[in-house]
Motif scaffolding. Structure first.
Motif, PDB file in Angstrom:
ATOM      1  N   PRO A   1       0.821  -1.206   0.000  1.00  0.00           N
ATOM      2  CA  PRO A   1       0.000   0.000   0.000  1.00  0.00           C
ATOM      3  C   PRO A   1       0.864   1.268   0.000  1.00  0.00           C
ATOM      4  O   PRO A   1       1.903   1.321   0.658  1.00  0.00           O
ATOM      5  N   TYR A   2       0.448   2.239  -0.765  1.00  0.00           N
ATOM      6  CA  TYR A   2       1.137   3.527  -0.827  1.00  0.00           C
ATOM      7  C   TYR A   2       0.107   4.612  -1.090  1.00  0.00           C
ATOM      8  O   TYR A   2      -0.965   4.361  -1.621  1.00  0.00           O
ATOM      9  N   GLU A   3       0.475   5.826  -0.692  1.00  0.00           N
ATOM     10  CA  GLU A   3      -0.433   6.966  -0.823  1.00  0.00           C
ATOM     11  C   GLU A   3      -0.162   7.810  -2.064  1.00  0.00           C
ATOM     12  O   GLU A   3      -1.000   8.617  -2.454  1.00  0.00           O
ATOM     13  N   ALA A   4       1.028   7.667  -2.643  1.00  0.00           N
ATOM     14  CA  ALA A   4       1.401   8.476  -3.803  1.00  0.00           C
ATOM     15  C   ALA A   4       2.490   7.755  -4.580  1.00  0.00           C
ATOM     16  O   ALA A   4       3.098   6.803  -4.092  1.00  0.00           O
ATOM     17  N   VAL A   5       2.712   8.227  -5.808  1.00  0.00           N
ATOM     18  CA  VAL A   5       3.827   7.746  -6.625  1.00  0.00           C
ATOM     19  C   VAL A   5       4.773   8.918  -6.809  1.00  0.00           C
ATOM     20  O   VAL A   5       4.338  10.033  -7.113  1.00  0.00           O
TER      21      VAL A   5
ATOM     22  N   ALA B   1      13.478   8.281 -22.927  1.00  0.00           N
ATOM     23  CA  ALA B   1      12.575   7.250 -23.455  1.00  0.00           C
ATOM     24  C   ALA B   1      11.394   7.020 -22.523  1.00  0.00           C
ATOM     25  O   ALA B   1      10.252   6.865 -22.983  1.00  0.00           O
ATOM     26  N   GLU B   2      11.635   6.994 -21.211  1.00  0.00           N
ATOM     27  CA  GLU B   2      10.539   6.807 -20.251  1.00  0.00           C
ATOM     28  C   GLU B   2       9.557   7.964 -20.310  1.00  0.00           C
ATOM     29  O   GLU B   2       8.343   7.765 -20.225  1.00  0.00           O
ATOM     30  N   LEU B   3      10.077   9.170 -20.460  1.00  0.00           N
ATOM     31  CA  LEU B   3       9.205  10.342 -20.545  1.00  0.00           C
ATOM     32  C   LEU B   3       8.334  10.279 -21.796  1.00  0.00           C
ATOM     33  O   LEU B   3       7.138  10.572 -21.738  1.00  0.00           O
ATOM     34  N   LEU B   4       8.912   9.869 -22.916  1.00  0.00           N
ATOM     35  CA  LEU B   4       8.147   9.785 -24.162  1.00  0.00           C
ATOM     36  C   LEU B   4       7.073   8.694 -24.097  1.00  0.00           C
ATOM     37  O   LEU B   4       6.047   8.798 -24.770  1.00  0.00           O
ATOM     38  N   ARG B   5       7.292   7.646 -23.284  1.00  0.00           N
ATOM     39  CA  ARG B   5       6.321   6.554 -23.143  1.00  0.00           C
ATOM     40  C   ARG B   5       5.368   6.733 -21.967  1.00  0.00           C
ATOM     41  O   ARG B   5       4.520   5.883 -21.733  1.00  0.00           O
ATOM     42  N   PHE B   6       5.515   7.796 -21.203  1.00  0.00           N
ATOM     43  CA  PHE B   6       4.705   7.993 -20.006  1.00  0.00           C
ATOM     44  C   PHE B   6       3.232   8.034 -20.368  1.00  0.00           C
ATOM     45  O   PHE B   6       2.876   8.563 -21.405  1.00  0.00           O
ATOM     46  N   PRO B   7       2.325   7.472 -19.554  1.00  0.00           N
ATOM     47  CA  PRO B   7       2.508   7.018 -18.184  1.00  0.00           C
ATOM     48  C   PRO B   7       2.897   5.554 -18.109  1.00  0.00           C
ATOM     49  O   PRO B   7       2.491   4.743 -18.928  1.00  0.00           O
ATOM     50  N   ASP B   8       3.679   5.240 -17.087  1.00  0.00           N
ATOM     51  CA  ASP B   8       4.013   3.841 -16.822  1.00  0.00           C
ATOM     52  C   ASP B   8       2.842   3.208 -16.075  1.00  0.00           C
ATOM     53  O   ASP B   8       1.878   3.882 -15.718  1.00  0.00           O
ATOM     54  N   GLU B   9       2.915   1.905 -15.848  1.00  0.00           N
ATOM     55  CA  GLU B   9       1.813   1.166 -15.226  1.00  0.00           C
ATOM     56  C   GLU B   9       1.454   1.708 -13.845  1.00  0.00           C
ATOM     57  O   GLU B   9       0.293   1.946 -13.536  1.00  0.00           O
ATOM     58  N   ALA B  10       2.470   1.908 -12.994  1.00  0.00           N
ATOM     59  CA  ALA B  10       2.213   2.355 -11.617  1.00  0.00           C
ATOM     60  C   ALA B  10       1.596   3.748 -11.592  1.00  0.00           C
ATOM     61  O   ALA B  10       0.647   4.004 -10.834  1.00  0.00           O
ATOM     62  N   SER B  11       2.103   4.653 -12.417  1.00  0.00           N
ATOM     63  CA  SER B  11       1.578   6.021 -12.445  1.00  0.00           C
ATOM     64  C   SER B  11       0.153   6.056 -12.983  1.00  0.00           C
ATOM     65  O   SER B  11      -0.705   6.756 -12.444  1.00  0.00           O
ATOM     66  N   ALA B  12      -0.097   5.301 -14.042  1.00  0.00           N
ATOM     67  CA  ALA B  12      -1.445   5.269 -14.615  1.00  0.00           C
ATOM     68  C   ALA B  12      -2.443   4.733 -13.596  1.00  0.00           C
ATOM     69  O   ALA B  12      -3.533   5.302 -13.422  1.00  0.00           O
ATOM     70  N   GLN B  13      -2.075   3.671 -12.887  1.00  0.00           N
ATOM     71  CA  GLN B  13      -2.971   3.092 -11.884  1.00  0.00           C
ATOM     72  C   GLN B  13      -3.221   4.080 -10.749  1.00  0.00           C
ATOM     73  O   GLN B  13      -4.353   4.243 -10.292  1.00  0.00           O
TER      74      GLN B  13
ATOM     75  N   GLY C   1      -2.028  15.318 -14.792  1.00  0.00           N
ATOM     76  CA  GLY C   1      -2.236  15.509 -13.357  1.00  0.00           C
ATOM     77  C   GLY C   1      -1.012  15.250 -12.507  1.00  0.00           C
ATOM     78  O   GLY C   1      -1.097  15.273 -11.278  1.00  0.00           O
ATOM     79  N   VAL C   2       0.133  15.009 -13.134  1.00  0.00           N
ATOM     80  CA  VAL C   2       1.365  14.795 -12.373  1.00  0.00           C
ATOM     81  C   VAL C   2       1.855  16.157 -11.896  1.00  0.00           C
ATOM     82  O   VAL C   2       1.925  17.111 -12.666  1.00  0.00           O
ATOM     83  N   GLN C   3       2.165  16.229 -10.604  1.00  0.00           N
ATOM     84  CA  GLN C   3       2.561  17.492  -9.992  1.00  0.00           C
ATOM     85  C   GLN C   3       4.045  17.501  -9.679  1.00  0.00           C
ATOM     86  O   GLN C   3       4.643  16.457  -9.440  1.00  0.00           O
ATOM     87  N   GLU C   4       4.614  18.688  -9.668  1.00  0.00           N
ATOM     88  CA  GLU C   4       6.018  18.815  -9.301  1.00  0.00           C
ATOM     89  C   GLU C   4       6.148  18.569  -7.803  1.00  0.00           C
ATOM     90  O   GLU C   4       5.369  19.086  -7.013  1.00  0.00           O
ATOM     91  N   LEU C   5       7.130  17.772  -7.427  1.00  0.00           N
ATOM     92  CA  LEU C   5       7.378  17.495  -6.015  1.00  0.00           C
ATOM     93  C   LEU C   5       7.839  18.778  -5.350  1.00  0.00           C
ATOM     94  O   LEU C   5       8.779  19.419  -5.821  1.00  0.00           O
ATOM     95  N   ALA C   6       7.176  19.164  -4.288  1.00  0.00           N
ATOM     96  CA  ALA C   6       7.494  20.420  -3.608  1.00  0.00           C
ATOM     97  C   ALA C   6       8.922  20.378  -3.073  1.00  0.00           C
ATOM     98  O   ALA C   6       9.275  19.508  -2.300  1.00  0.00           O
ATOM     99  N   GLN C   7       9.706  21.273  -3.543  1.00  0.00           N
ATOM    100  CA  GLN C   7      11.073  21.442  -3.068  1.00  0.00           C
ATOM    101  C   GLN C   7      11.123  22.790  -2.358  1.00  0.00           C
ATOM    102  O   GLN C   7      10.156  23.510  -2.311  1.00  0.00           O
ATOM    103  N   LYS C   8      12.274  23.103  -1.821  1.00  0.00           N
ATOM    104  CA  LYS C   8      12.434  24.448  -1.308  1.00  0.00           C
ATOM    105  C   LYS C   8      12.225  25.394  -2.477  1.00  0.00           C
ATOM    106  O   LYS C   8      12.790  25.206  -3.545  1.00  0.00           O
ATOM    107  N   SER C   9      11.397  26.359  -2.288  1.00  0.00           N
ATOM    108  CA  SER C   9      11.080  27.273  -3.375  1.00  0.00           C
ATOM    109  C   SER C   9      12.280  28.173  -3.659  1.00  0.00           C
ATOM    110  O   SER C   9      12.670  28.993  -2.829  1.00  0.00           O
ATOM    111  N   ALA C  10      12.869  27.993  -4.830  1.00  0.00           N
ATOM    112  CA  ALA C  10      14.037  28.774  -5.215  1.00  0.00           C
ATOM    113  C   ALA C  10      13.596  30.139  -5.729  1.00  0.00           C
ATOM    114  O   ALA C  10      12.559  30.272  -6.368  1.00  0.00           O
TER     115      ALA C  10
END
Length: 150
Positions: free
Chosen positions: A41-45, A53-65, A108-117
């Protein structure tokens, strides 16, 4: 017995603010509040890294689910490996990669919150010239650069 121990560990981590997230790719440098898991079980990916190549084929199985289930999916901008090749990639490939990154966000993929530069005008010009997205807090002059007034 093992299930009970795991349940206790999960509850302790949850109370400490460590929520479980499925990690895809490399672990990001700053992902406070997340505990990476490989299954279960997980709350986010969290997309720690994506090759071109991964970006061009996105979404992967885990992200799509996860997106189908309404779970958040986050990407790390520093993990988008294609950005290092801004000067050497062919124009057509670079354009396809930028479009794939826009599609990533549109799904709907969001940028992971980092320290705001803080982005200065000089940094905004450099990012615009290289075709990279400008993210972070903008100085007033950087905002003018983005709006075409400076």
């Amino acid at each position: 017995m093992d299930d009970l121990v795991q349940a206790v560990v999960d509850e302790v981590l949850r109370r400490q603010g460590q929520r479980p997230a499925l990690l895809v790719g490399r672990a990001p440098q700053a992902a406070a509040g997340w505990r990476f898991v490989t299954d279960g079980p997980y709350e986010a990916v969290i997309l720690g890294s994506l090759t071109a190549a991964e970006l061009l084929r996105f979404p992967d199985e885990a992200s799509a689910q996860a997106l189908l289930e309404g779970k958040p999916v986050y990407y790390c901008p520093e993990g988008l490996d294609y950005r290092r090749h801004a000067k050497t990639a062919s124009r057509a490939l670079w354009s396809a990669l930028l479009a794939a990154e826009r599609r990533l966000r549109a799904l709907g993929v969001q940028e992971l919150a980092q320290k705001s530069a803080l982005v200065t005008a000089e940094e905004a010009r450099r990012l615009l010239h290289s075709g990279l997205p400008v993210t972070g807090r903008l100085t007033p002059l950087a905002r003018d650069v983005l709006e075409g007034r400076a």
